[in-house]
Design a protein around this motif. Structure first.
Motif, PDB file in Angstrom:
ATOM      1  N   GLN A  87     -12.400   2.075   9.959  1.00 57.70           N
ATOM      2  CA  GLN A  87     -12.929   1.790   8.627  1.00 57.70           C
ATOM      3  C   GLN A  87     -13.025   3.067   7.791  1.00 57.70           C
ATOM      4  O   GLN A  87     -14.012   3.293   7.091  1.00 57.70           O
ATOM      5  CB  GLN A  87     -14.313   1.140   8.727  1.00 57.70           C
ATOM      6  N   ALA A  88     -12.023   3.947   7.860  1.00 60.18           N
ATOM      7  CA  ALA A  88     -12.062   5.219   7.129  1.00 60.18           C
ATOM      8  C   ALA A  88     -11.819   4.992   5.639  1.00 60.18           C
ATOM      9  O   ALA A  88     -11.134   4.055   5.251  1.00 60.18           O
ATOM     10  CB  ALA A  88     -11.008   6.170   7.690  1.00 60.18           C
ATOM     11  N   LYS A  89     -12.392   5.855   4.808  1.00 56.01           N
ATOM     12  CA  LYS A  89     -12.202   5.790   3.353  1.00 56.01           C
ATOM     13  C   LYS A  89     -11.789   7.161   2.837  1.00 56.01           C
ATOM     14  O   LYS A  89     -12.205   8.185   3.374  1.00 56.01           O
ATOM     15  CB  LYS A  89     -13.480   5.344   2.658  1.00 56.01           C
ATOM     16  N   PHE A  90     -10.979   7.163   1.805  1.00 51.70           N
ATOM     17  CA  PHE A  90     -10.554   8.403   1.160  1.00 51.70           C
ATOM     18  C   PHE A  90     -11.371   8.553  -0.120  1.00 51.70           C
ATOM     19  O   PHE A  90     -11.277   7.728  -1.023  1.00 51.70           O
ATOM     20  CB  PHE A  90      -9.057   8.357   0.855  1.00 51.70           C
ATOM     21  N   ALA A  91     -12.178   9.602  -0.216  1.00 49.87           N
ATOM     22  CA  ALA A  91     -13.120   9.757  -1.321  1.00 49.87           C
ATOM     23  C   ALA A  91     -12.468  10.169  -2.636  1.00 49.87           C
ATOM     24  O   ALA A  91     -13.039   9.960  -3.695  1.00 49.87           O
ATOM     25  CB  ALA A  91     -14.183  10.778  -0.945  1.00 49.87           C
ATOM     26  N   GLY A  92     -11.297  10.764  -2.594  1.00 51.21           N
ATOM     27  CA  GLY A  92     -10.643  11.209  -3.814  1.00 51.21           C
ATOM     28  C   GLY A  92     -10.341  12.693  -3.758  1.00 51.21           C
ATOM     29  O   GLY A  92     -10.544  13.346  -2.743  1.00 51.21           O
ATOM     30  N   ILE A  93      -9.836  13.223  -4.873  1.00 50.93           N
ATOM     31  CA  ILE A  93      -9.425  14.623  -4.926  1.00 50.93           C
ATOM     32  C   ILE A  93     -10.105  15.335  -6.088  1.00 50.93           C
ATOM     33  O   ILE A  93     -10.634  14.695  -6.999  1.00 50.93           O
ATOM     34  CB  ILE A  93      -7.893  14.751  -5.071  1.00 50.93           C
ATOM     35  N   VAL A  94     -10.066  16.660  -6.052  1.00 53.20           N
ATOM     36  CA  VAL A  94     -10.482  17.469  -7.196  1.00 53.20           C
ATOM     37  C   VAL A  94      -9.332  18.352  -7.665  1.00 53.20           C
ATOM     38  O   VAL A  94      -9.462  19.109  -8.604  1.00 53.20           O
ATOM     39  CB  VAL A  94     -11.737  18.324  -6.898  1.00 53.20           C
ATOM     40  N   ALA A  95      -8.159  18.222  -7.010  1.00 53.19           N
ATOM     41  CA  ALA A  95      -6.904  18.866  -7.424  1.00 53.19           C
ATOM     42  C   ALA A  95      -6.993  20.385  -7.520  1.00 53.19           C
ATOM     43  O   ALA A  95      -6.669  20.973  -8.533  1.00 53.19           O
ATOM     44  CB  ALA A  95      -6.411  18.280  -8.736  1.00 53.19           C
ATOM     45  N   PHE A 105       0.828  -1.194   0.000  1.00 52.81           N
ATOM     46  CA  PHE A 105       0.000   0.000   0.000  1.00 52.81           C
ATOM     47  C   PHE A 105       0.867   1.249   0.000  1.00 52.81           C
ATOM     48  O   PHE A 105       2.002   1.220   0.454  1.00 52.81           O
ATOM     49  CB  PHE A 105      -0.913   0.023   1.227  1.00 52.81           C
ATOM     50  N   ALA A 106       0.322   2.334  -0.506  1.00 52.71           N
ATOM     51  CA  ALA A 106       1.005   3.631  -0.486  1.00 52.71           C
ATOM     52  C   ALA A 106      -0.022   4.715  -0.212  1.00 52.71           C
ATOM     53  O   ALA A 106      -1.200   4.561  -0.535  1.00 52.71           O
ATOM     54  CB  ALA A 106       1.707   3.889  -1.807  1.00 52.71           C
ATOM     55  N   ALA A 107       0.437   5.817   0.363  1.00 49.29           N
ATOM     56  CA  ALA A 107      -0.440   6.949   0.632  1.00 49.29           C
ATOM     57  C   ALA A 107       0.379   8.223   0.558  1.00 49.29           C
ATOM     58  O   ALA A 107       1.602   8.190   0.656  1.00 49.29           O
ATOM     59  CB  ALA A 107      -1.088   6.824   2.007  1.00 49.29           C
ATOM     60  N   GLY A 108      -0.300   9.332   0.352  1.00 52.18           N
ATOM     61  CA  GLY A 108       0.385  10.628   0.327  1.00 52.18           C
ATOM     62  C   GLY A 108       0.914  10.993  -1.047  1.00 52.18           C
ATOM     63  O   GLY A 108       0.366  10.596  -2.066  1.00 52.18           O
ATOM     64  N   ASP A 109       2.018  11.747  -1.065  1.00 52.89           N
ATOM     65  CA  ASP A 109       2.549  12.278  -2.322  1.00 52.89           C
ATOM     66  C   ASP A 109       3.110  11.211  -3.248  1.00 52.89           C
ATOM     67  O   ASP A 109       3.288  11.452  -4.432  1.00 52.89           O
ATOM     68  CB  ASP A 109       3.634  13.312  -2.039  1.00 52.89           C
ATOM     69  N   CYS A 110       3.409  10.021  -2.741  1.00 49.66           N
ATOM     70  CA  CYS A 110       3.967   8.971  -3.594  1.00 49.66           C
ATOM     71  C   CYS A 110       2.879   8.103  -4.226  1.00 49.66           C
ATOM     72  O   CYS A 110       3.183   7.176  -4.975  1.00 49.66           O
ATOM     73  CB  CYS A 110       4.943   8.110  -2.808  1.00 49.66           C
ATOM     74  N   ALA A 111       1.631   8.384  -3.965  1.00 51.62           N
ATOM     75  CA  ALA A 111       0.532   7.541  -4.445  1.00 51.62           C
ATOM     76  C   ALA A 111      -0.355   8.274  -5.442  1.00 51.62           C
ATOM     77  O   ALA A 111      -0.474   9.490  -5.415  1.00 51.62           O
ATOM     78  CB  ALA A 111      -0.316   7.095  -3.259  1.00 51.62           C
ATOM     79  N   PRO A 135      -7.588   7.488 -11.936  1.00 53.30           N
ATOM     80  CA  PRO A 135      -6.452   7.722 -11.043  1.00 53.30           C
ATOM     81  C   PRO A 135      -5.479   8.738 -11.645  1.00 53.30           C
ATOM     82  O   PRO A 135      -5.208   8.710 -12.850  1.00 53.30           O
ATOM     83  CB  PRO A 135      -5.779   6.349 -10.936  1.00 53.30           C
ATOM     84  N   VAL A 136      -4.978   9.641 -10.819  1.00 55.71           N
ATOM     85  CA  VAL A 136      -4.010  10.655 -11.250  1.00 55.71           C
ATOM     86  C   VAL A 136      -2.943  10.804 -10.167  1.00 55.71           C
ATOM     87  O   VAL A 136      -3.160  10.457  -9.015  1.00 55.71           O
ATOM     88  CB  VAL A 136      -4.663  12.023 -11.511  1.00 55.71           C
ATOM     89  N   TRP A 137      -1.774  11.315 -10.553  1.00 54.72           N
ATOM     90  CA  TRP A 137      -0.723  11.610  -9.587  1.00 54.72           C
ATOM     91  C   TRP A 137      -0.562  13.116  -9.534  1.00 54.72           C
ATOM     92  O   TRP A 137      -0.030  13.730 -10.459  1.00 54.72           O
ATOM     93  CB  TRP A 137       0.598  10.948  -9.955  1.00 54.72           C
ATOM     94  N   ILE A 138      -1.065  13.729  -8.480  1.00 56.17           N
ATOM     95  CA  ILE A 138      -0.953  15.165  -8.261  1.00 56.17           C
ATOM     96  C   ILE A 138      -0.533  15.339  -6.802  1.00 56.17           C
ATOM     97  O   ILE A 138      -1.360  15.227  -5.903  1.00 56.17           O
ATOM     98  CB  ILE A 138      -2.283  15.897  -8.541  1.00 56.17           C
ATOM     99  N   PRO A 139       0.767  15.556  -6.547  1.00 53.08           N
ATOM    100  CA  PRO A 139       1.233  15.653  -5.166  1.00 53.08           C
ATOM    101  C   PRO A 139       0.856  16.981  -4.510  1.00 53.08           C
ATOM    102  O   PRO A 139       1.368  18.028  -4.878  1.00 53.08           O
ATOM    103  CB  PRO A 139       2.754  15.505  -5.293  1.00 53.08           C
ATOM    104  N   LEU A 140      -0.075  16.943  -3.605  1.00 50.64           N
ATOM    105  CA  LEU A 140      -0.495  18.122  -2.838  1.00 50.64           C
ATOM    106  C   LEU A 140      -0.394  17.789  -1.352  1.00 50.64           C
ATOM    107  O   LEU A 140      -0.804  16.711  -0.914  1.00 50.64           O
ATOM    108  CB  LEU A 140      -1.943  18.506  -3.168  1.00 50.64           C
ATOM    109  N   LYS A 149      -4.546  14.348   4.488  1.00 51.85           N
ATOM    110  CA  LYS A 149      -5.832  13.660   4.622  1.00 51.85           C
ATOM    111  C   LYS A 149      -5.652  12.152   4.497  1.00 51.85           C
ATOM    112  O   LYS A 149      -6.249  11.380   5.246  1.00 51.85           O
ATOM    113  CB  LYS A 149      -6.812  14.160   3.573  1.00 51.85           C
ATOM    114  N   GLN A 150      -4.827  11.714   3.538  1.00 51.90           N
ATOM    115  CA  GLN A 150      -4.606  10.280   3.384  1.00 51.90           C
ATOM    116  C   GLN A 150      -3.886   9.707   4.596  1.00 51.90           C
ATOM    117  O   GLN A 150      -4.154   8.574   4.992  1.00 51.90           O
ATOM    118  CB  GLN A 150      -3.810   9.996   2.115  1.00 51.90           C
ATOM    119  N   GLY A 151      -2.973  10.480   5.182  1.00 53.08           N
ATOM    120  CA  GLY A 151      -2.289  10.024   6.383  1.00 53.08           C
ATOM    121  C   GLY A 151      -3.246   9.767   7.529  1.00 53.08           C
ATOM    122  O   GLY A 151      -3.105   8.790   8.268  1.00 53.08           O
ATOM    123  N   ARG A 152      -4.242  10.614   7.657  1.00 48.10           N
ATOM    124  CA  ARG A 152      -5.252  10.406   8.704  1.00 48.10           C
ATOM    125  C   ARG A 152      -6.068   9.145   8.447  1.00 48.10           C
ATOM    126  O   ARG A 152      -6.383   8.385   9.372  1.00 48.10           O
ATOM    127  CB  ARG A 152      -6.175  11.614   8.797  1.00 48.10           C
TER     128      ARG A 152
END
Length: 65
Positions: A42-50, A2-8, A18-23, A29-32
Motif C-alpha cells: 500500500q505504498a504512496k508517492f507523496a510528490g516532488i519538489v523538483a 498507469f504510468a510511472a517514472g520519467d514518462c509520467a 501536476p508537472v512533467w519534470i523527468p528526474l 522512487k516511483q519504481g519502488r
C-alpha cells in the motif's frame, strides 16, 4: 492505465499541481512504489519538489528553478 517514472506527470508539492519534470531520482522512487504495490503493498508517492544538486570535487551545480 498507469504510468510511472520519467514518462509520467508528478504532483509538485510546492506548486500544488501536476508537472512533467523527468528526474532519475523521481523515476527510481516511483519504481519502488509501483513494485511494492504490484506485490500487494500500500505504498504512496507523496510528490516532488523538483530539485537537483550535483558536486564533482570542488565544483558544484544546482538546477535552475
Amino acid at each position: 492505465m498507469f504510468a510511472a517514472g520519467d514518462c509520467a506527470e508528478h504532483f509538485h508539492r510546492v506548486l500544488r499541481k501536476p508537472v512533467w519534470i523527468p528526474l532519475g531520482t523521481t523515476a527510481n522512487k516511483q519504481g519502488r512504489v509501483v513494485g511494492r504495490n504490484a506485490a500487494g503493498g500500500q505504498a504512496k508517492f507523496a510528490g516532488i519538489v523538483a530539485t537537483a544538486v550535483a558536486q564533482v570535487f570542488s565544483l558544484g551545480w544546482r538546477a535552475p528553478d
